[in-house]
Design a protein around this motif. Structure first.
Motif, mmCIF file in Angstrom:
data_model
loop_
_atom_site.group_PDB
_atom_site.id
_atom_site.type_symbol
_atom_site.label_atom_id
_atom_site.label_comp_id
_atom_site.label_asym_id
_atom_site.label_seq_id
_atom_site.Cartn_x
_atom_site.Cartn_y
_atom_site.Cartn_z
ATOM 1 N N HIS A 1 20.172 -12.337 36.335
ATOM 2 C CA HIS A 1 20.168 -11.519 34.826
ATOM 3 C C HIS A 1 21.207 -9.939 35.113
ATOM 4 C CE1 HIS A 1 16.340 -13.675 33.770
ATOM 5 N NE2 HIS A 1 17.505 -15.099 33.352
ATOM 6 N N ASP B 1 23.253 -16.638 39.827
ATOM 7 C CA ASP B 1 23.319 -16.325 38.586
ATOM 8 C C ASP B 1 22.414 -15.733 37.990
ATOM 9 O OD1 ASP B 1 24.100 -16.729 35.809
ATOM 10 O OD2 ASP B 1 23.058 -18.371 35.444
ATOM 11 N N ARG C 1 30.207 -14.400 31.375
ATOM 12 C CA ARG C 1 29.030 -15.183 31.681
ATOM 13 C C ARG C 1 29.677 -16.807 32.246
ATOM 14 N NH1 ARG C 1 24.306 -14.328 26.642
ATOM 15 N NH2 ARG C 1 23.590 -15.714 28.197
ATOM 16 N N ASN D 1 23.935 -17.254 33.124
ATOM 17 C CA ASN D 1 23.264 -15.855 32.209
ATOM 18 C C ASN D 1 24.378 -14.131 32.915
ATOM 19 O OD1 ASN D 1 20.776 -16.394 32.147
ATOM 20 N ND2 ASN D 1 20.689 -17.228 34.411
ATOM 21 N N PRO E 1 19.266 -13.643 28.490
ATOM 22 C CA PRO E 1 19.566 -14.350 29.128
ATOM 23 C C PRO E 1 18.997 -16.031 28.532
ATOM 24 C CG PRO E 1 18.197 -12.875 30.456
ATOM 25 C CD PRO E 1 18.194 -12.620 28.757
#
Ligand code: MG
Length: 300
Positions: A134, A132, A91, A115, A148
């Motif tokens: 999900h 960014d 991430r 995310n 998230p």
């Protein structure tokens, strides 16, 4: 050529009907994030669900560049030529230093974890822009299900200060991004909620001020069939985008000029090779390439 589709007469000068669409490698899980290294005459490309980055060169064919890759997705190079990439699993956005060390450039915004950074580009002022959404943490297949902590957002990072700021947040799923050659425009694909069959999916375009502030964000073009994931811009400002049936070339006025039909979904692409005129195409499970009559913009 049956794989070349002319929609607008202007496209005839953009392509080379006598150049073959060749397969450079096949049998991958899902290709993403291609980036060209002219100084090493090679391409790096993510084989995302297999958690690896592949390297292709004319002489060496395909080999494994990095595994595990943190489920790497999009890649670009910064002003110093260093590899900058997105990791779903961790991430974050990373930079590979010239000595091989990997530096995490961004993994949090205001204390909350990003995310799953998806695609990334650099502006000539050194700032790094990334989406960014999900997607990367929605499934175990592409990075591992995780919760998230932030809404889908487009970020701008100043790597000198480490300052991360929101560039635009009115997205349900920001995805691919590319600047126009003069960097006055930023194209961003909106691919919506992953499992929504009726999601709004389109390429949007923002005006970019000198200080990097975005305005506008109107729909520039809606790809069909399928949707736009990643794309690149050529020297004349045409946008070469992924689509459900191949690569579509869109003029700066938003008109579909033509297509390179691969017969399968394309996720991403990049210009490279001699004079940046060879298009490398992530065609689902196959890596394709074709010489065009356009050169990719100098800044990928
Ligand atoms: Mg993407």
């Amino acid at each position: 050529m049956d794989w070349l589709q002319i929609e607008d007469p202007r496209f005839r000068a953009c392509v080379l009907p006598n150049a073959p669409l060749v397969t450079l490698g096949e049998g991958y899980a899902w290709l993403e994030g291609p980036v060209w290294f002219a100084d090493q005459d090679c391409l790096l490309v993510s084989d995302l669900p297999n958690d690896r980055i592949l390297r292709w060169s004319e002489d060496g064919g395909v080999s494994v560049f990095r595994r595990p890759s943190g489920f790497a997705n999009g890649h670009t190079r910064d002003r110093q030529g260093r590899l900058v990439g997105c990791s779903h699993q961790h991430r974050c956005v990373t930079r590979t230093e010239l000595d091989g060390r990997i530096t995490v450039l961004a993994d949090r915004y205001r204390g909350r974890r990003l995310n799953a950074p998806n695609d990334v580009v650099c502006r000539s002022d050194g700032t790094i822009w990334f989406s960014d959404p999900h997607y990367g943490i929605n499934t175990d297949y592409e990075g591992g299900k995780q919760t998230p902590e932030l809404p889908p957002t487009l970020y701008r990072l100043d790597p000198e200060t480490g300052r991360l700021s929101v560039a635009a947040d009115d997205f349900e799923g920001p995805n691919g991004l590319a600047f126009s050659p003069d960097e006055r425009l930023l194209y961003v694909s909106e691919t919506g909620p992953q499992f929504d069959a009726d999601a709004r999916r389109a390429i949007r375009v923002f005006d970019v001020a000198d200080d990097g502030a975005l305005s506008g964000g109107r729909v520039f073009h809606t790809v069909s069939p399928g949707y736009a994931d990643g794309f690149r811009v050529d020297e004349d400002g045409n946008l070469w985008t992924s689509a459900g049936d191949g690569v579509h070339c869109i003029a700066p006025d938003g008109t579909l000029l033509g297509a390179i039909r691969t017969g399968c979904t394309v996720s991403n692409l990049t210009f490279g090779g001699r004079n940046r005129s060879r298009l490398f195409i992530c065609a689902s499970h196959t890596l394709l390439a074709v010489y065009t009559n356009q050169r990719g913009a100098a800044r990928p």
